[in-house]
Design an enzyme around this catalytic site. Structure first.
Site, PDB file in Angstrom:
ATOM      1  N   CYS A   1       0.828  -1.202   0.000  1.00 31.28           N
ATOM      2  CA  CYS A   1       0.000   0.000   0.000  1.00 31.28           C
ATOM      3  C   CYS A   1       0.868   1.260   0.000  1.00 31.28           C
ATOM      4  O   CYS A   1       1.460   1.568  -1.019  1.00 31.28           O
ATOM      5  CB  CYS A   1      -1.005  -0.038   1.152  1.00 31.28           C
ATOM      6  SG  CYS A   1      -2.455   0.976   0.790  1.00 31.28           S
TER       7      CYS A   1
ATOM      8  N   HIS B   1      -3.581  -4.972   0.213  1.00 27.38           N
ATOM      9  CA  HIS B   1      -3.009  -5.489   1.467  1.00 27.38           C
ATOM     10  C   HIS B   1      -3.098  -7.015   1.501  1.00 27.38           C
ATOM     11  O   HIS B   1      -4.112  -7.553   1.959  1.00 27.38           O
ATOM     12  CB  HIS B   1      -3.801  -4.950   2.659  1.00 27.38           C
ATOM     13  CG  HIS B   1      -3.610  -3.493   2.928  1.00 27.38           C
ATOM     14  ND1 HIS B   1      -2.638  -3.014   3.769  1.00 27.38           N
ATOM     15  CD2 HIS B   1      -4.269  -2.411   2.466  1.00 27.38           C
ATOM     16  CE1 HIS B   1      -2.707  -1.694   3.819  1.00 27.38           C
ATOM     17  NE2 HIS B   1      -3.698  -1.303   3.033  1.00 27.38           N
TER      18      HIS B   1
ATOM     19  N   GLU C   1      -1.750  -8.995   3.474  1.00 30.18           N
ATOM     20  CA  GLU C   1      -1.658  -9.538   4.846  1.00 30.18           C
ATOM     21  C   GLU C   1      -3.030  -9.895   5.417  1.00 30.18           C
ATOM     22  O   GLU C   1      -3.137 -10.770   6.275  1.00 30.18           O
ATOM     23  CB  GLU C   1      -0.920  -8.551   5.769  1.00 30.18           C
ATOM     24  CG  GLU C   1      -1.654  -7.256   6.131  1.00 30.18           C
ATOM     25  CD  GLU C   1      -1.474  -6.137   5.105  1.00 30.18           C
ATOM     26  OE1 GLU C   1      -1.138  -6.430   3.944  1.00 30.18           O
ATOM     27  OE2 GLU C   1      -1.690  -4.967   5.488  1.00 30.18           O
TER      28      GLU C   1
HETATM   29  N1  GLN Z   1      -1.762   6.911   2.441  1.00 30.02           N
HETATM   30  C1  GLN Z   1      -1.845   6.108   1.277  1.00 30.02           C
HETATM   31  C2  GLN Z   1      -3.190   6.272   0.558  1.00 30.02           C
HETATM   32  O1  GLN Z   1      -4.113   6.774   1.135  1.00 30.02           O
HETATM   33  C3  GLN Z   1      -1.606   4.663   1.602  1.00 30.02           C
HETATM   34  C4  GLN Z   1      -2.684   4.045   2.435  1.00 30.02           C
HETATM   35  C5  GLN Z   1      -2.254   2.785   3.104  1.00 30.02           C
HETATM   36  O2  GLN Z   1      -1.076   2.468   3.166  1.00 30.02           O
HETATM   37  N2  GLN Z   1      -3.183   2.022   3.653  1.00 30.02           N
HETATM   38  O3  GLN Z   1      -3.334   5.885  -0.567  1.00 30.02           O
END
Ligand code: GLN
Length: 533
Positions: free
Chosen positions: A383, A509, A511
Site C-alpha cells: 500500500c 493489502h 496480509e
Molecule cells: N496513504 C496512502 C493512501 O491513502 C496509503 C494508504 C495505506 O497504506 N493504507 O493511498
C-alpha cells in the site's frame, strides 16, 4: 440459535480475542459451523478513523468494513470471511436508535438505554447470527466487566440468555487474570472472584472461567475458583503463557473445553474425534523452527507491534511453511533520515515497508526502498510501501527529483502518485477510501503470477491515492513493471523490479487474507527470497 458470550474481567489485554478464536477453532474441528461477532463499547461507528497507536491496526474485510483487529484473529483461526456487521459498536447502535427516534418509530415513547438500546443490540446480534447460518456464534464482548460503556451490552447478553434459553442455547465464558505474587509464587484468585461477583451482580453466571496466568494454575487454585465462583472444577480452564497464540486452541482442547461446550449446548458434532493434527503440525513448525531470517519492518507506528498485527501473522504463516522463524526488526522510519540506512539495515535479510498515512516518516521509507533496490535486498512494499517504491524509482531512476505523492506534496511538479478522480470532493473522513476486496489481473510470467499460481486474484484495499496513469509508460520502460492491474487495467496494483531477486510491492493489502495454512503469497515470496539472501 446458539450463542457463546466471551467476556473479560480484571484487566484488558487478557487475550479474550484469542480465547474466543480458539474456542471457535475447536468447535470447527468437530465439524460444527461457527461464526463470530465482536462487540466494541466505544462510540466510534467503526475502526476506520482510529489511530493504530491506540487500538492496533485497522483490519479490513472483503466488504470493505474497517474493523477491530480481533476480527482478523477470528478469520485466521476459524478461516472465516466476515462482514462489517460482525463488528458491533456503541456508535452503530446509537446511530440506529437515534435515526429510529427521528423517524418517529418509537411512537412518542421516551427512548431509553433499556429497552431501546439493548433491543437494538439484541437485534443486531441475532440478525448477524441468523444470516451467518452457523450452528454456534461466538460473541466477544469488548472492554472489561465493570466498565460503564459495556453495561448495555452485558444487559443485552443477559436478556438473550433469557430469551433463547440458558439451558442449551446460551453460554457465558469469562476470562480473568490469576496473578502470581511473591517469591513463593502464590496464585491469587481474589481478582477472579471479584470479577465474577461483578458479573453475577448483573445477572450473568459464567459457565466457564478461563484464567490467564503465566503458569498453568494449580489444582488448589482451580478448586478455590470453582468453589467461590460456583462452577464445576472442569469448567475452570487455565491459559498459561503460550509460545505462539496458535498454541492456545491445543491448550484448551487438552482441558476438554470443546466437550464441555458440546455437551452443554447439545451440539451435534459431525465427528467425535478431534481433528487437530494439521493444527498441531502448524504449531510444531512455528515453535520449533530450523532456520531464521531477519526482516526489517520500516514504518511509523513501530512502537506498538499491534499496529502491524496482520503483517506479523502473515510472516508467522509464511515462516511456518518453511520451518523458519521470522525475526521482525522494527525500524522507526524517521530514524533513516538521520542515520545511515546501510548501517541500520545492514544485518537484515529482507525489508518490508507496510501501509500508513500522512507525511511523517515518508523520507525514511524512501531511503529504505532505495537501500533495498540498490543492494538487491529482498523487499516487499504494501500500500503506502507500493507508492513509496514507485516514488523512489521515479526520483532515482527516472531522474524526477521532486516526484512525490500529492498526499505529501500537493504542489509537486511530478505527481507520480495522486488522488483518484472519483474520490475527489469527498471530504468526510472515513468515507473517502477505496476499501475492500477487488479483483486484480496478474500478468503471466511475473513473480506475482508464480506466487499466486493464478492470473486472477482478489485482495483487500484501503487507500485514497494511486499511481498516476500519465507516468506508467515511462516507469515501465525503465524497469519498474506493473504486473498486477485492476479496473480494466487502469489501476496499478502490483509492481516488480526487473533484475532484482525480489523487489515486489502491492497497492492492496495481502496480509489481511493470510491464513495459517495459506500464507500470503507476497509475504511468502519475501521470506523465500530472504532465505536465499
Ligand atoms: N496513504 C496512502 C493512501 O491513502 C496509503 C494508504 C495505506 O497504506 N493504507 O493511498
Amino acid at each position: 440459535m446458539k450463542l457463546i458470550f466471551v467476556s473479560g474481567g480484571v484487566i484488558s489485554g487478557l487475550g479474550k480475542g484469542i480465547t474466543a478464536s480458539s474456542i471457535g477453532r475447536l468447535l470447527e474441528s468437530r465439524g460444527i459451523r461457527v461464526s463470530a461477532i465482536k462487540v466494541d463499547p466505544y462510540l466510534n461507528v467503526d475502526a476506520g478513523t482510529m489511530n493504530p497507536y491506540e487500538h492496533g491496526e485497522v483490519y479490513v474485510l472483503d466488504d470493505g468494513g474497517e474493523v477491530d483487529l480481533d476480527l482478523g484473529n477470528y478469520e485466521r483461526f476459524m478461516d472465516l470471511h466476515l462482514t462489517r456487521d460482525h463488528n458491533i459498536t456503541t456508535g452503530k447502535v446509537y446511530r440506529t436508535v437515534i435515526e429510529n427516534e427521528r423517524r418517529g418509530e418509537y411512537l412518542g415513547k421516551t427512548v431509553q438505554i433499556i429497552p431501546h438500546v439493548t433491543d437494538e443490540i439484541k437485534r443486531r446480534i441475532t440478525s448477524v447470527a441468523r444470516d451467518s447460518g452457523a450452528d454456534v456464534v461466538i460473541v466477544e464482548l469488548g472492554g472489561t466487566v465493570g466498565d460503564m460503556e459495556s453495561m448495555p451490552f452485558l444487559e443485552a447478553a443477559r436478556q438473550l440468555g433469557r430469551d433463547l434459553g440458558r439451558e442449551e442455547n446460551v453460554m457465558f465464558v469469562h476470562t480473568t487474570l490469576v496473578p502470581i505474587m511473591g517469591s513463593v509464587g502464590e496464585e491469587k484468585t481474589k481478582p477472579t472472584q471479584h470479577s465474577v461477583k461483578e458479573l453475577m451482580s448483573i445477572g450473568i453466571r459464567p459457565d466457564i472461567i478461563v484464567c490467564r496466568c503465566s503458569e498453568p494454575i494449580t489444582d488448589s487454585a482451580r478448586a478455590k475458583i470453582a468453589m467461590f465462583c460456583d462452577v464445576p472444577e472442569e469448567a475452570v480452564i487455565s491459559t498459561p503463557d503460550a509460545r505462539t497464540t496458535y498454541e492456545v486452541p491445543l491448550n484448551l482442547e487438552r482441558q476438554g473445553v470443546a466437550d464441555l461446550i458440546i455437551d452443554r449446548m447439545r451440539l451435534r458434532p459431525m465427528t467425535s474425534r478431534r481433528d487437530m493434527s494439521s493444527w498441531e503440525g502448524l504449531v510444531d513448525r512455528i515453535v520449533d523452527p530450523v532456520r531464521e531470517v531477519r526482516i526489517a519492518l520500516v514504518g511509523k507506528y513501530t512502537s506498538l507491534a499491534d499496529s502491524y498485527l496482520s503483517h506479523l501473522e502473515a510472516f508467522t504463516h509464511a515462516g511456518a511453511a518453511r520451518r523458519c522463524r521470522i525475526r521482525t526488526v522494527f525500524v522507526d522510519s524517521d530514524r533513516l533520515t538521520s542515520e545511515d540506512p546501510a548501517e541500520v539495515l545492514s544485518g537484515v535479510d529482507g525489508i518490508i515497508v507496510p501501509g500508513g498515512f500522512g507525511t511523517r516518516g515518508v523520507e525514511g521509507m524512501l531511503a529504505a526502498a532505495r537501500y533495498a533496490r540498490e543492494n538487491k535486498v529482498p523487499f516487499l512494499g504494501v500500500c503506502l510501501g507500493f507508492q513509496i517504491a514507485t516514488i523512489e524509482f521515479c526520483r532515482d531512476v527516472l531522474g524526477l527529483e521532486k516526484a512525490n505523492s500529492t498526499e505529501f506534496d500537493p504542489r509537486t511538479p511530478d505527481p507520480v502518485v495522486c488522488i483518484m478522480d472519483e474520490q475527489r470532493g469527498i471530504s468526510e473522513m472515513g468515507a473517502t477510501m477505496r476499501l475492500g476486496a477487488q479483483d486484480v489481473v496478474v500478468a503471466e510470467g511475473s513473480k506475482a503470477h508464480a506466487l499466486y499460481g493464478s492470473a486472477l486474484i482478489s485482495e483487500r484495499h484501503r487507500h485514497r491515492y494511486e499511481v498516476n496513469p500519465n507516468y506508467i509508460d515511462r516507469i515501465e520502460a525503465a524497469g519498474w513493471r506493473f504486473t498486477g492491474r485492476s479496473d480494466c487495467g487502469t489501476r496499478m496494483e502490483i509492481g516488480e523490479l526487473e533484475g532484482h531477486p525480489y523487489f515486489v510491492a502491492s497497492q492492496f493489502h495481502p496480509e489481511f487474507k493470510s491464513r495459517p495454512q495459506r500464507p500470503s503469497p507476497l509475504h511468502q515470496g519475501l521470506v523465500d527470497a530472504a532465505l536465499k539472501n
